[in-house]
Write an enzyme that holds these catalytic residues in place. Sequence first.
Site, PDB file in Angstrom:
ATOM      1  N   LYS A  27       0.305   3.510  -2.933  1.00 17.54           N
ATOM      2  CA  LYS A  27      -0.854   4.419  -3.029  1.00 17.54           C
ATOM      3  C   LYS A  27      -0.445   5.896  -2.953  1.00 17.54           C
ATOM      4  O   LYS A  27      -1.131   6.764  -3.487  1.00 17.54           O
ATOM      5  CB  LYS A  27      -1.881   4.061  -1.947  1.00 17.54           C
ATOM      6  N   TYR A  50      -3.657   2.912   8.060  1.00 19.08           N
ATOM      7  CA  TYR A  50      -4.861   2.104   8.327  1.00 19.08           C
ATOM      8  C   TYR A  50      -5.701   2.791   9.408  1.00 19.08           C
ATOM      9  O   TYR A  50      -5.680   4.005   9.513  1.00 19.08           O
ATOM     10  CB  TYR A  50      -4.478   0.664   8.689  1.00 19.08           C
ATOM     11  N   TYR A  99      -3.926  -2.313 -10.337  1.00 20.24           N
ATOM     12  CA  TYR A  99      -3.826  -2.125  -8.882  1.00 20.24           C
ATOM     13  C   TYR A  99      -2.950  -3.214  -8.247  1.00 20.24           C
ATOM     14  O   TYR A  99      -2.062  -2.939  -7.440  1.00 20.24           O
ATOM     15  CB  TYR A  99      -5.236  -2.118  -8.277  1.00 20.24           C
ATOM     16  N   SER A 115       0.795  -1.235   0.000  1.00 17.69           N
ATOM     17  CA  SER A 115       0.000   0.000   0.000  1.00 17.69           C
ATOM     18  C   SER A 115       0.823   1.279   0.000  1.00 17.69           C
ATOM     19  O   SER A 115       0.254   2.361  -0.158  1.00 17.69           O
ATOM     20  CB  SER A 115      -0.959   0.017   1.190  1.00 17.69           C
ATOM     21  N   VAL A 145       1.301  -3.645   3.973  1.00 18.40           N
ATOM     22  CA  VAL A 145       1.336  -4.921   4.689  1.00 18.40           C
ATOM     23  C   VAL A 145       2.614  -5.729   4.437  1.00 18.40           C
ATOM     24  O   VAL A 145       2.823  -6.750   5.074  1.00 18.40           O
ATOM     25  CB  VAL A 145       0.089  -5.803   4.398  1.00 18.40           C
TER      26      VAL A 145
HETATM   27  N1  GLU Z   1      -2.431  -5.836  -1.911  1.00 21.41           N
HETATM   28  C1  GLU Z   1      -3.065  -5.509  -0.707  1.00 21.41           C
HETATM   29  C2  GLU Z   1      -4.554  -5.410  -0.887  1.00 21.41           C
HETATM   30  O1  GLU Z   1      -5.025  -4.635  -1.662  1.00 21.41           O
HETATM   31  C3  GLU Z   1      -2.503  -4.223  -0.171  1.00 21.41           C
HETATM   32  C4  GLU Z   1      -2.667  -4.251   1.251  1.00 21.41           C
HETATM   33  C5  GLU Z   1      -1.933  -3.173   1.987  1.00 21.41           C
HETATM   34  O2  GLU Z   1      -0.703  -3.052   1.949  1.00 21.41           O
HETATM   35  O3  GLU Z   1      -2.658  -2.450   2.675  1.00 21.41           O
HETATM   36  O4  GLU Z   1      -5.298  -6.113  -0.255  1.00 21.41           O
END
Ligand code: GLU
Length: 301
Positions: free
Chosen positions: A66, A237, A186, A63, A255
């Site tokens: 992003k 998060y 994505y 993530s 994650v």
């Molecule tokens: N590939 C993960 C998902 O979209 C990313 C999770 C993350 O790092 O928050 O579920």
Amino acid sequence: MDLAALLDRIADDVAPEIGRGAVADYIPALARVEPRQFGMAIAEVDGSVHGVGDWRRPFSIQSMSKVFTLALVLAHDDGVWTRVGREPSGDPFNSLVQLEHEDGIPRNPFINAGALVVTDELAHHGDATEALLRFLRKESGHPEIDVDSEVAASEAEHADRNRALAYFMASYRNMRNPVPAVLDQYVRQCSIAMSCHDVARSAVFLARHGLRNDGSRLLGQSAAKRVNAVMLTCGTYDAAGEFAYRVGLPGKSGVGGGIVAIVPGRCAVCVWSPGLDARGNSVAGVAALDRFTTLTGWSIF
Ligand code: GLU
């Protein structure tokens, strides 16, 4: 300040935390990662970089991607803000419930629904993953940065929740491109492998108020401020409040165990250690950034 010595001290201080927590286990490629790893890098606005531990070892950025996709979209225009909000969600990063109450407009660009919208918007300007890789390779100086195809294949196999989010938003007409194409982009973005060195170098434009490593401008000062603001309020998060309390910097976690944090005007910091706490943030990573702002006084507050 002697940043090399500072990093050595932080690594010593957080040694008891390394290996604590649990590695992400929703896909085999992440579940196998050795938890007792730790790296940290500081990229300064003047171009110098310092590191400690496993700071040159690539890991799955997940993530953290992003932040970069949002910046690349905003470099075109700020139209994406009509499709995604900028409030913390208070719900898990992959939650569906809020989307129905809020007519298919995700709360912010750093939860999965919001990031899918951002990827969709970026894909409107061409291949979103290629644009991202081009940017990361240039900023880090490492042309070999790429998608880890094993992680990507595994992510794609376990993408039902993200697929559901994307189709749900499409039902509200908040997807411009076909869902399978957006999902593929994505998943590939999340599966890029980079080191702490590479992430810190690639994120330092946010400490430089939008200026890239070659001096050209990616974002205007306001847009850079906004990305930092959303990182502060929504980047870790549903523990963004706790992160602001302990660290006091804009940050974005993934994650894979990475966290990138920005000290405006000074530097970008990337820390990596795969063991995650219950909210999905790296245990040793948060502890290291906590020590970093405590020892330097370089919090934004
Ligand atoms: N590939 C993960 C998902 O979209 C990313 C999770 C993350 O790092 O928050 O579920």
